[in-house]
Design a protein around this motif. Sequence first.
Motif: not given
Length: 338
Positions: A42-43, A297-300, A333-338
């Motif tokens: 987690i970043t 975290l990455p959406i994946t 929020i989702e943004s740039d794959g995160f």
Amino acid sequence: VMACSGKQESNSTEQPSEVNKSVSVELTPDQIAALKLQSGHITKRNVSDIVQANGYLDVPPQNKAVINPMINGYVRKVNFLVGDNVKKGQTMAELESMDFIDLQQQYLELMAKASFLKEEYDRQILLREENAISKKKLLTAKADYQVTKATLEGVRSKLRLLGANFKTLDEGTFETMVSLIAPISGSVKKLNIVTGEYVDSKEELFEIVNPDHLHLELSVYEKDMYKVKKGQKVMFQLPSLHSSIIEGEVFLVGQDLSEDKRSINVHVHISGDESNFSVGMYANATIVTSDKSTFTLPITAIVTEGGQKYVFKKEAITSEKTAYHQIPVTTGIESDGF
């Protein structure tokens, strides 16, 4: 892909809810390699809340001009084509007009009539001072002169709009050609005439566009309109140019909600060079409505099951096995794959 086993404490007196069950998956190194499973941390990073919008490139109203002939006539000369650059005051085309000749004739006739009626009115004033005529006759002479003078001024104004040369006209020389003058500098976007064609005053013969102050005009739907504010960052692309991302800034946010599309207009100023852009180009845009630092975290890494979202926390058990514990989460929020 993998089996999950539910684990429940033996001393629990209640059956836990589906969301709160402690679910874990145990995998061997070979299984992890076969699944190409990756782990991360987690970043904290800046994540943007965005509004998607579509629009087109445009210029302010003062940078557009439509040229109408203002009088009926036949096209005798066309000086510019679509794409040509013109300067304010240049002659775009010339028309030969019988109506123009009639106006000049009317002007000279009214000039002569006004001169005669002025002398007659002055004479009636002198006669009235000597009580040689009735007051009614004086008033009639005054009215005739003033009506003719007003008509003359109206015709003079029309001729001035058409570009008549009064110096030669007052000497009795008529002009047959009417020049269509460019009201602004810019490039010719539309041309709707050919030589020899008969045109009337309602027709739009030329359209001139000055590309200075090119901007982006976006449509934002009702559900997103309250998120958009002046000064927000905008990123957009022009599909027709296969261009990279171009930046801009929200300058004006419209207040009138269109009835048909349920949207508002957003005026965006473009950053950087605009030389390759043309008025009317379609654009796909993203408006950044907020930008904040948060844990991501990455959406994946998010798994959804039964409407609930989960992540898996990695915990090593032995060198032969690794456990992944399922944890329910609520995402933002989702943004740039995160």
